[in-house]
Design a protein around this motif. Structure first.
Motif, PDB file in Angstrom:
ATOM      1  N   TRP A  13       0.959  -1.288  -0.164  1.00 44.99           N
ATOM      2  CA  TRP A  13       0.033  -0.030  -0.147  1.00 44.99           C
ATOM      3  C   TRP A  13       0.885   1.202   0.206  1.00 44.99           C
ATOM      4  O   TRP A  13       2.010   1.235   0.571  1.00 44.99           O
ATOM      5  N   LYS A  14       0.474   2.350  -0.497  1.00 43.54           N
ATOM      6  CA  LYS A  14       1.214   3.375  -0.620  1.00 43.54           C
ATOM      7  C   LYS A  14       0.996   4.310   0.690  1.00 43.54           C
ATOM      8  O   LYS A  14       1.905   5.244   0.801  1.00 43.54           O
ATOM      9  N   SER A  15      -0.019   4.130   1.322  1.00 38.19           N
ATOM     10  CA  SER A  15      -0.113   4.801   2.500  1.00 38.19           C
ATOM     11  C   SER A  15      -0.163   3.996   3.847  1.00 38.19           C
ATOM     12  O   SER A  15      -0.421   2.774   3.706  1.00 38.19           O
ATOM     13  N   ALA A  16      -0.482   4.396   5.026  1.00 37.24           N
ATOM     14  CA  ALA A  16      -0.242   3.784   6.317  1.00 37.24           C
ATOM     15  C   ALA A  16      -1.568   3.112   6.273  1.00 37.24           C
ATOM     16  O   ALA A  16      -2.738   3.444   5.997  1.00 37.24           O
ATOM     17  N   ILE A  17      -1.684   1.790   6.660  1.00 39.70           N
ATOM     18  CA  ILE A  17      -2.989   1.253   7.057  1.00 39.70           C
ATOM     19  C   ILE A  17      -3.681   1.761   8.377  1.00 39.70           C
ATOM     20  O   ILE A  17      -3.233   2.158   9.127  1.00 39.70           O
ATOM     21  N   THR A  18      -5.252   1.949   7.975  1.00 36.30           N
ATOM     22  CA  THR A  18      -6.081   2.302   9.184  1.00 36.30           C
ATOM     23  C   THR A  18      -6.205   1.426  10.145  1.00 36.30           C
ATOM     24  O   THR A  18      -6.174   0.389   9.903  1.00 36.30           O
ATOM     25  N   PRO A  19      -7.027   1.843  11.153  1.00 32.71           N
ATOM     26  CA  PRO A  19      -7.404   0.907  12.326  1.00 32.71           C
ATOM     27  C   PRO A  19      -8.276   0.029  11.669  1.00 32.71           C
ATOM     28  O   PRO A  19      -8.328  -1.118  12.128  1.00 32.71           O
ATOM     29  N   GLU A  20      -9.201   0.605  11.109  1.00 31.08           N
ATOM     30  CA  GLU A  20     -10.285  -0.457  10.430  1.00 31.08           C
ATOM     31  C   GLU A  20      -9.837  -1.438   9.639  1.00 31.08           C
ATOM     32  O   GLU A  20     -10.072  -2.645   9.773  1.00 31.08           O
ATOM     33  N   GLU A  21      -8.730  -1.079   8.624  1.00 29.31           N
ATOM     34  CA  GLU A  21      -8.206  -2.101   7.750  1.00 29.31           C
ATOM     35  C   GLU A  21      -7.249  -3.053   8.609  1.00 29.31           C
ATOM     36  O   GLU A  21      -7.325  -4.230   8.202  1.00 29.31           O
ATOM     37  N   LEU A  22      -6.792  -2.702   9.658  1.00 30.72           N
ATOM     38  CA  LEU A  22      -6.056  -3.573  10.520  1.00 30.72           C
ATOM     39  C   LEU A  22      -6.969  -4.489  11.231  1.00 30.72           C
ATOM     40  O   LEU A  22      -6.264  -5.645  11.276  1.00 30.72           O
ATOM     41  N   LEU A  23      -7.868  -4.092  11.485  1.00 28.94           N
ATOM     42  CA  LEU A  23      -8.605  -4.990  12.299  1.00 28.94           C
ATOM     43  C   LEU A  23      -9.424  -6.110  11.423  1.00 28.94           C
ATOM     44  O   LEU A  23      -9.417  -7.163  11.691  1.00 28.94           O
ATOM     45  N   HIS A  24      -9.703  -5.556  10.403  1.00 32.10           N
ATOM     46  CA  HIS A  24     -10.311  -6.681   9.188  1.00 32.10           C
ATOM     47  C   HIS A  24      -9.213  -7.689   9.050  1.00 32.10           C
ATOM     48  O   HIS A  24      -9.315  -8.872   9.026  1.00 32.10           O
ATOM     49  N   LEU A  25      -8.022  -7.150   8.601  1.00 33.14           N
ATOM     50  CA  LEU A  25      -6.755  -7.898   8.545  1.00 33.14           C
ATOM     51  C   LEU A  25      -6.691  -8.823   9.553  1.00 33.14           C
ATOM     52  O   LEU A  25      -6.143 -10.153   9.430  1.00 33.14           O
ATOM     53  N   THR A  62     -18.655 -11.863  14.821  1.00 32.70           N
ATOM     54  CA  THR A  62     -19.131 -11.025  13.794  1.00 32.70           C
ATOM     55  C   THR A  62     -18.648  -9.515  13.547  1.00 32.70           C
ATOM     56  O   THR A  62     -18.938  -8.914  12.772  1.00 32.70           O
ATOM     57  N   ALA A  63     -18.190  -9.045  14.804  1.00 29.90           N
ATOM     58  CA  ALA A  63     -18.136  -7.385  14.952  1.00 29.90           C
ATOM     59  C   ALA A  63     -16.970  -7.179  15.833  1.00 29.90           C
ATOM     60  O   ALA A  63     -16.440  -8.071  16.567  1.00 29.90           O
ATOM     61  N   PHE A  64     -16.395  -6.116  15.671  1.00 22.86           N
ATOM     62  CA  PHE A  64     -15.159  -5.510  16.118  1.00 22.86           C
ATOM     63  C   PHE A  64     -15.503  -4.844  17.377  1.00 22.86           C
ATOM     64  O   PHE A  64     -16.802  -4.395  17.445  1.00 22.86           O
ATOM     65  N   SER A  65     -14.740  -4.691  18.505  1.00 18.75           N
ATOM     66  CA  SER A  65     -15.318  -3.839  19.648  1.00 18.75           C
ATOM     67  C   SER A  65     -14.840  -2.406  19.263  1.00 18.75           C
ATOM     68  O   SER A  65     -13.958  -1.875  18.898  1.00 18.75           O
ATOM     69  N   GLU A  66     -16.201  -1.764  19.608  1.00 14.68           N
ATOM     70  CA  GLU A  66     -15.849  -0.103  19.463  1.00 14.68           C
ATOM     71  C   GLU A  66     -14.824   0.242  20.434  1.00 14.68           C
ATOM     72  O   GLU A  66     -14.245   1.308  19.996  1.00 14.68           O
ATOM     73  N   LYS A  67     -14.673  -0.191  21.524  1.00  9.38           N
ATOM     74  CA  LYS A  67     -13.407   0.310  22.507  1.00  9.38           C
ATOM     75  C   LYS A  67     -12.354   0.048  21.602  1.00  9.38           C
ATOM     76  O   LYS A  67     -11.389   0.755  21.723  1.00  9.38           O
ATOM     77  N   THR A  68     -11.995  -1.382  21.468  1.00 13.87           N
ATOM     78  CA  THR A  68     -10.625  -1.433  20.629  1.00 13.87           C
ATOM     79  C   THR A  68     -10.545  -0.477  19.256  1.00 13.87           C
ATOM     80  O   THR A  68      -9.312  -0.020  19.191  1.00 13.87           O
ATOM     81  N   LEU A  69     -11.638  -0.252  18.461  1.00 15.88           N
ATOM     82  CA  LEU A  69     -11.392   0.648  17.352  1.00 15.88           C
ATOM     83  C   LEU A  69     -11.036   2.042  17.779  1.00 15.88           C
ATOM     84  O   LEU A  69     -10.293   2.638  17.301  1.00 15.88           O
ATOM     85  N   LEU A  70     -11.727   2.649  18.931  1.00 18.85           N
ATOM     86  CA  LEU A  70     -11.328   3.805  19.446  1.00 18.85           C
ATOM     87  C   LEU A  70      -9.859   3.773  19.669  1.00 18.85           C
ATOM     88  O   LEU A  70      -9.179   4.820  19.754  1.00 18.85           O
ATOM     89  N   ARG A  71      -9.588   2.882  20.577  1.00 19.62           N
ATOM     90  CA  ARG A  71      -8.074   2.938  21.303  1.00 19.62           C
ATOM     91  C   ARG A  71      -7.051   2.909  19.953  1.00 19.62           C
ATOM     92  O   ARG A  71      -6.148   3.446  19.946  1.00 19.62           O
ATOM     93  N   TRP A  72      -7.230   2.122  19.165  1.00 18.11           N
ATOM     94  CA  TRP A  72      -6.474   1.715  18.039  1.00 18.11           C
ATOM     95  C   TRP A  72      -6.251   3.040  17.312  1.00 18.11           C
ATOM     96  O   TRP A  72      -5.339   3.199  16.549  1.00 18.11           O
ATOM     97  N   GLY A  73      -7.403   3.751  17.136  1.00 22.61           N
ATOM     98  CA  GLY A  73      -7.521   5.156  16.399  1.00 22.61           C
ATOM     99  C   GLY A  73      -6.720   6.130  17.076  1.00 22.61           C
ATOM    100  O   GLY A  73      -6.119   6.817  16.407  1.00 22.61           O
ATOM    101  N   LYS A  74      -6.893   5.976  18.186  1.00 26.21           N
ATOM    102  CA  LYS A  74      -5.970   6.991  19.074  1.00 26.21           C
ATOM    103  C   LYS A  74      -4.459   6.980  18.814  1.00 26.21           C
ATOM    104  O   LYS A  74      -3.783   7.717  18.612  1.00 26.21           O
ATOM    105  N   GLU A  75      -4.178   5.656  18.961  1.00 25.98           N
ATOM    106  CA  GLU A  75      -2.867   5.178  18.703  1.00 25.98           C
ATOM    107  C   GLU A  75      -2.150   5.360  17.175  1.00 25.98           C
ATOM    108  O   GLU A  75      -1.168   6.103  16.960  1.00 25.98           O
TER     109      GLU A  75
END
Length: 92
Positions: A13-25, A62-75
C-alpha cells in the motif's frame, strides 16, 4: 501450551494502514489460524494484568469492539497524524 508468534505481511500500500483495515486483516488472520488449529480462540488486547486484558476483547464472531477501534484509532493518530495543509497546525 503457550504460543508466541509474529506475523508480517507486505501489503504494497502507498499509505499507512488504518485501524479499520488493521482490524479486518487481524480478524482474517485469526480466522485462518482457528481453521488451521481447529480451535475457536478469543483475542484480547494487552493489559497490565490478566484481569485488565480480559476486559478488552478485540472482536467477537461477527463484530469489532468499539472500544478497541477507538483505542487503536488514538494510537494511529499518534503515529500518523493528519496534516490539513495549514502551516504550523496539525488537523485533528
Amino acid at each position: 501450551m503457550k504460543m508466541n508468534f509474529m506475523i508480517e505481511k507486505k501489503m504494497g500500500w502507498k499509505s499507512a494502514i488504518t485501524p479499520e483495515e488493521l482490524l479486518h486483516l487481524f480478524r482474517e488472520i485469526s480466522h485462518n489460524l482457528d481453521c488451521m488449529l481447529k480451535t475457536k480462540k478469543q483475542w484480547y488486547e494487552q493489559g497490565s494484568s490478566r484481569k485488565q486484558a480480559l476486559k478488552n476483547q478485540v472482536f467477537s464472531d461477527t463484530a469489532f469492539s468499539e472500544k478497541t477501534l477507538l483505542r487503536w484509532g488514538k494510537e494511529y493518530q499518534k503515529d500518523y497524524p493528519y496534516w490539513g495543509g495549514d502551516m504550523g497546525r496539525r488537523a485533528r
